[in-house]
Scaffold this active site. Structure first.
Site, PDB file in Angstrom:
ATOM      1  N   GLU A  34     -22.024 -26.289   6.714  1.00 24.62           N
ATOM      2  CA  GLU A  34     -22.001 -25.382   7.858  1.00 24.62           C
ATOM      3  C   GLU A  34     -20.686 -24.605   7.852  1.00 24.62           C
ATOM      4  O   GLU A  34     -19.602 -25.188   7.754  1.00 24.62           O
ATOM      5  CB  GLU A  34     -22.138 -26.177   9.164  1.00 24.62           C
ATOM      6  CG  GLU A  34     -21.852 -25.406  10.436  1.00 24.62           C
ATOM      7  CD  GLU A  34     -22.694 -24.148  10.582  1.00 24.62           C
ATOM      8  OE1 GLU A  34     -22.106 -23.074  10.891  1.00 24.62           O
ATOM      9  OE2 GLU A  34     -23.923 -24.217  10.383  1.00 24.62           O
ATOM     10  N   THR A  43     -26.684 -18.814  16.702  1.00 20.04           N
ATOM     11  CA  THR A  43     -27.968 -18.597  17.364  1.00 20.04           C
ATOM     12  C   THR A  43     -28.448 -19.825  18.128  1.00 20.04           C
ATOM     13  O   THR A  43     -29.006 -19.709  19.225  1.00 20.04           O
ATOM     14  CB  THR A  43     -29.026 -18.175  16.327  1.00 20.04           C
ATOM     15  OG1 THR A  43     -28.529 -17.044  15.601  1.00 20.04           O
ATOM     16  CG2 THR A  43     -30.333 -17.813  16.991  1.00 20.04           C
ATOM     17  N   HIS A  52     -40.454 -22.862  24.820  1.00 19.38           N
ATOM     18  CA  HIS A  52     -41.560 -21.934  25.012  1.00 19.38           C
ATOM     19  C   HIS A  52     -42.917 -22.609  24.812  1.00 19.38           C
ATOM     20  O   HIS A  52     -43.032 -23.618  24.100  1.00 19.38           O
ATOM     21  CB  HIS A  52     -41.422 -20.752  24.055  1.00 19.38           C
ATOM     22  CG  HIS A  52     -40.265 -19.855  24.373  1.00 19.38           C
ATOM     23  ND1 HIS A  52     -40.244 -19.041  25.485  1.00 19.38           N
ATOM     24  CD2 HIS A  52     -39.079 -19.652  23.735  1.00 19.38           C
ATOM     25  CE1 HIS A  52     -39.110 -18.367  25.513  1.00 19.38           C
ATOM     26  NE2 HIS A  52     -38.381 -18.733  24.469  1.00 19.38           N
ATOM     27  N   VAL A 173     -20.400 -21.211   2.309  1.00 19.84           N
ATOM     28  CA  VAL A 173     -20.816 -21.099   0.917  1.00 19.84           C
ATOM     29  C   VAL A 173     -20.444 -19.720   0.382  1.00 19.84           C
ATOM     30  O   VAL A 173     -20.734 -18.700   1.016  1.00 19.84           O
ATOM     31  CB  VAL A 173     -22.338 -21.341   0.790  1.00 19.84           C
ATOM     32  CG1 VAL A 173     -22.817 -21.077  -0.643  1.00 19.84           C
ATOM     33  CG2 VAL A 173     -22.687 -22.771   1.213  1.00 19.84           C
ATOM     34  N   ILE A 344     -35.724 -17.052  11.222  1.00 15.21           N
ATOM     35  CA  ILE A 344     -36.036 -18.071  12.226  1.00 15.21           C
ATOM     36  C   ILE A 344     -35.371 -17.669  13.539  1.00 15.21           C
ATOM     37  O   ILE A 344     -34.297 -18.145  13.905  1.00 15.21           O
ATOM     38  CB  ILE A 344     -35.588 -19.475  11.770  1.00 15.21           C
ATOM     39  CG1 ILE A 344     -36.054 -19.754  10.343  1.00 15.21           C
ATOM     40  CG2 ILE A 344     -36.136 -20.530  12.728  1.00 15.21           C
ATOM     41  CD1 ILE A 344     -37.550 -19.797  10.146  1.00 15.21           C
ATOM     42  N   SER A 346     -36.311 -16.614  17.849  1.00 18.33           N
ATOM     43  CA  SER A 346     -37.126 -17.209  18.901  1.00 18.33           C
ATOM     44  C   SER A 346     -38.609 -17.124  18.529  1.00 18.33           C
ATOM     45  O   SER A 346     -39.055 -16.059  18.075  1.00 18.33           O
ATOM     46  CB  SER A 346     -36.887 -16.482  20.233  1.00 18.33           C
ATOM     47  OG  SER A 346     -37.645 -17.072  21.263  1.00 18.33           O
ATOM     48  N   CYS A 445     -14.788 -22.631  37.958  1.00 16.56           N
ATOM     49  CA  CYS A 445     -13.465 -22.136  37.542  1.00 16.56           C
ATOM     50  C   CYS A 445     -13.384 -21.911  36.039  1.00 16.56           C
ATOM     51  O   CYS A 445     -12.365 -21.407  35.556  1.00 16.56           O
ATOM     52  CB  CYS A 445     -12.363 -23.079  38.019  1.00 16.56           C
ATOM     53  SG  CYS A 445     -12.058 -24.502  36.947  1.00 16.56           S
ATOM     54  N   CYS A 450      -9.094 -27.679  34.114  1.00 10.38           N
ATOM     55  CA  CYS A 450      -9.171 -28.792  33.164  1.00 10.38           C
ATOM     56  C   CYS A 450      -8.911 -28.420  31.703  1.00 10.38           C
ATOM     57  O   CYS A 450      -8.698 -29.304  30.872  1.00 10.38           O
ATOM     58  CB  CYS A 450     -10.539 -29.476  33.265  1.00 10.38           C
ATOM     59  SG  CYS A 450     -11.943 -28.417  32.814  1.00 10.38           S
TER      60      CYS A 450
END
Length: 485
Positions: A34, A43, A52, A173, A344, A346, A445, A450
């Site tokens: 990755e 995505t 869906h 890659v 690939i 939706s 916020c 935090c």
């Protein structure tokens, strides 16, 4: 020769991670490459979070088949992987007779795709189901659901990791060669050798395809922008509300979707762009979201807006053609030991598990797959302290005092949850990596209170210098030196 695998999966989004998990059911040595620092930065994590039903997709297409299968099988997957989701139903609302005719056609298409329970309803029924949604009539889909796309993707990857799959993040890659029946996949960091390659690179699937000798596909990036509304609005919207879609445009129109955690999304827009990583948001589109969103949900106030973002769909059809191209999932005969996925978009999120099963079936045509007797299909997520009954909260604090310290006040996220997220199975240590696993910094916020505290915990747990703390992606350094916390 190091880093020798049976299968290298390129791309660790929800589809790549689902393929990795499905393949981990067999005795195979697998890794996922990755290019980003986490598995849900493109995505897979930048969408409406809708499961869906499958009525918008062309009958006979892989999109239709896998969307329906993914919807029907999601209860089981959610239970196995501890993924929060809710079957809310969905309304596609219309105002004109032309809209009504389109809805009738969509309902017929849904019937051909075996989507159950679709109904055309009138204004009175709309108000009964969703009192704050406007429309003269609507198509009602009872099986549509909402989920957290970050947790879904992370859960798939973590379960695959726990079942023996190696994940190499920040490993883009850059070159692929084949020598003596072994593919050499070179990344910015190392070289990985494998008998098989599965191209699940999403927006960059065409780029990876060309490295493999696959020239016929081009990805056209199509950006959709969103607003996120405060949880105060969640009580007014209990299910996704969509306009009648213009399928020629290749999107489902600007809609409103409640999140699983009580926020509301407005969007997405639909704009072809030149760059695959231009996640800009624009005032022009933001104004359009408000205007179109108010048409079906006239309860939007500017004081409810807390954030905006955008996502990019990896479309196989360009602007001039419009509409949708079907999923490409192919076992290449001209190029040995390659399974290529492209386009690939939706409903890829909904379809991820059926796509993964289909890929395994393709592989099984060439390989004798032997079951992995140690496969564990269950994954335990991070305990959500705020959702527990009071007696469980007391017990958690007794067992671990870190549950008694609140780090994120807006979402009531404890120090124990933050620490568990920092020490996640994938080794992700960015600020958004913690955000996506816990919901810290997702409140009103947006991390104003935090965020620096979380950065300090990352620094301590991972033994980092301030300058090494990253927000999300490479070069997103948060600090140039010490700051006061």
């Amino acid at each position: 020769m190091n880093n020798i695998y049976d299968i290298v999966i390129i791309g660790g989004g929800v589809v790549g991670s689902s393929i990795a998990r499905e393949l981990s059911k067999y005795k195979l040595k697998i890794c996922v490459l990755e290019k980003e620092l986490d598995v849900c930065l493109e995505t897979s994590g930048r969408n409406s979070g809708v499961l869906h039903a499958g009525f918008n997709n062309e009958p006979g297409s892989l999109m239709a088949k896998f969307c329906v299968e993914g919807n029907e099988g999601f209860d089981e997957i959610a239970k196995e992987l501890n993924i929060p989701f809710k079957r809310t139903g969905k309304l596609v609302v219309g105002f004109s007779e032309e809209d009504k005719e389109k809805l009738i056609e969509i309902k017929k298409q849904g019937g051909v795709n075996h989507v159950e329970g679709l109904q055309i309803i009138g204004k009175e029924k709309i108000k009964e189901l969703a009192p704050y949604v406007d429309g003269n009539f609507a198509l009602y889909s009872p099986s549509t659901a909402i989920l957290n796309p970050f947790i879904y993707t992370i859960a798939m990857a973590e379960n695959a990791k726990e079942n023996g799959v190696d994940f190499y993040l920040d490993n883009e890659v850059i070159d692929i060669n084949r020598n003596n029946n072994i593919y050499e996949v070179r990344t910015i960091k190392d070289t990985y050798n494998s008998r098989w390659i599965i191209n699940s690179a999403g927006l960059n699937s065409d780029k990876i395809g060309k490295m493999l000798g696959i020239e016929e596909y081009t990805i056209y990036p199509c950006r959709g922008e969103y607003f996120i509304l405060d949880q105060k609005v969640g009580k007014y919207l209990n299910m996704p509300a969509y306009p009648v879609p213009n399928l020629k445009e290749g999107g489902l129109g600007i809609h409103l979707t409640p999140s699983i955690d009580g926020n509301v999304f407005i969007g997405p827009s639909n704009e072809y762009i030149d760059s695959k990583d231009d996640y800009s948001t624009t005032k022009e589109v933001m104004d359009l979201l408000i205007e179109d969103g108010n048409r079906i949900f006239p309860h939007i106030k500017k004081e409810y807006f807390i954030r905006n973002f955008s996502g990019i769909r990896p479309k196989l059809v360009g602007k001039n053609q419009g509409g949708y191209g079907d999923f490409i999932i192919e076992l290449r005969e001209d190029i040995p030991n390659i399974i290529n996925l492209s386009g690939i978009e939706s409903p890829g999120l909904t379809s991820a598990v059926p796509i993964a099963k289909y890929v395994v079936n393709l592989l099984g045509e060439k390989e004798n797959l032997e079951d992995n007797p140690n496969f564990n299909k269950y994954r335990k997520g991070i305990t959500n302290f705020n959702e527990q009954p009071i007696e469980i909260k007391r017990k958690l604090i007794e067992e671990d005092e870190n549950y008694g310290e609140i780090i994120c006040r807006c979402e009531t996220i404890t120090k124990a949850e933050i620490l568990e997220a920092i020490n996640n199975p994938l080794g992700v240590d960015t600020v958004t990596g913690i955000k996506y696993r816990t919901r810290a910094m997702m409140g009103r916020c947006q991390g104003g209170y935090c965020q620096t505290r979380i950065a300090k915990l990352i620094q301590k747990e991972k033994d980092k210098r301030e300058e090494e703390i990253l927000y999300s992606r490479k070069n997103s350094n948060m600090f140039v030196g010490k700051v006061r916390v």
